[in-house]
Design a protein around this motif. Structure first.
Motif, mmCIF file in Angstrom:
data_model
loop_
_atom_site.group_PDB
_atom_site.id
_atom_site.type_symbol
_atom_site.label_atom_id
_atom_site.label_comp_id
_atom_site.label_asym_id
_atom_site.label_seq_id
_atom_site.Cartn_x
_atom_site.Cartn_y
_atom_site.Cartn_z
ATOM 1 N N ASP A 1 0.818 -1.207 0.000
ATOM 2 C CA ASP A 1 0.000 0.000 0.000
ATOM 3 C C ASP A 1 0.857 1.263 0.000
ATOM 4 O O ASP A 1 0.427 2.298 -0.483
ATOM 5 C CB ASP A 1 -0.938 -0.016 1.206
ATOM 6 N N ASP B 1 0.532 6.599 -3.245
ATOM 7 C CA ASP B 1 -0.749 7.061 -2.718
ATOM 8 C C ASP B 1 -1.873 6.929 -3.730
ATOM 9 O O ASP B 1 -2.985 6.568 -3.395
ATOM 10 C CB ASP B 1 -0.646 8.512 -2.247
ATOM 11 N N THR C 1 -2.858 -3.862 -3.619
ATOM 12 C CA THR C 1 -3.740 -2.834 -3.080
ATOM 13 C C THR C 1 -4.152 -1.797 -4.130
ATOM 14 O O THR C 1 -4.657 -0.741 -3.792
ATOM 15 C CB THR C 1 -3.091 -2.131 -1.873
ATOM 16 N N GLN D 1 -8.006 -3.826 1.160
ATOM 17 C CA GLN D 1 -7.295 -2.548 1.194
ATOM 18 C C GLN D 1 -7.461 -1.811 -0.138
ATOM 19 O O GLN D 1 -7.652 -0.598 -0.163
ATOM 20 C CB GLN D 1 -5.813 -2.759 1.500
ATOM 21 N N ARG E 1 -9.045 1.866 -0.590
ATOM 22 C CA ARG E 1 -8.238 2.922 -1.197
ATOM 23 C C ARG E 1 -8.881 3.464 -2.485
ATOM 24 O O ARG E 1 -8.797 4.652 -2.773
ATOM 25 C CB ARG E 1 -6.832 2.410 -1.492
#
Length: 133
Positions: free
Chosen positions: A31, A35, A64, A90, A94
């Motif tokens: 992850d 970003d 992720t 995740q 996200r």
């Protein structure tokens, strides 16, 4: 090595990979790669050359969502899959606007011809054990 021993060894490798990719530390590591997701320079060159026209993409071993997001941002209709439930959870958190599923690259739950492109990035292929006779 007998057939049964090879199959057992292959199965052990798959179970070990599944266990590793369920660990919180591994999910956090994947992850942290970006970003908003990113492609490595090599991945970007491949996508730019071979995925030039927007289409339906299967992002195998999506983790992720590191590669799923930039594929979607380039206009592709992307489905990200990973064997790890924790990675997929995740990814969904996200990137709630994208589609992620828990699935196994060795036994996909999609009909033939469902996708225009398939990306299996990073070292995902190294985690797949070959079928034994």
């Amino acid at each position: 090595m007998s057939t049964e021993e090879r199959q057992s060894a292959a199965g052990s490798a798959v179970r070990r990979n599944e266990t590793v990719y369920e660990e919180r530390a591994m999910v956090d590591r994947y992850d942290s790669f970006g970003d908003d997701g990113w492609l490595t320079e090599r991945e970007a060159a491949i996508v730019d050359e071979y995925f030039a026209e927007p289409g339906r993409v299967l992002d195998v071993g999506c983790g992720t969502g590191r590669t799923t997001r930039p594929l979607a941002d380039r206009g592709h209709d992307v489905v990200g899959i990973d064997v790890s439930e924790r990675m997929v959870a995740q990814a969904r958190e996200r990137h709630p606007d994208l589609t992620f599923r828990v699935d196994d690259a060795t036994d996909l739950a999609f009909a033939d011809g469902s996708f225009d492109y398939v990306l299996f990035s990073y070292y995902g292929l190294d985690s797949v054990s070959p079928a034994t006779a």
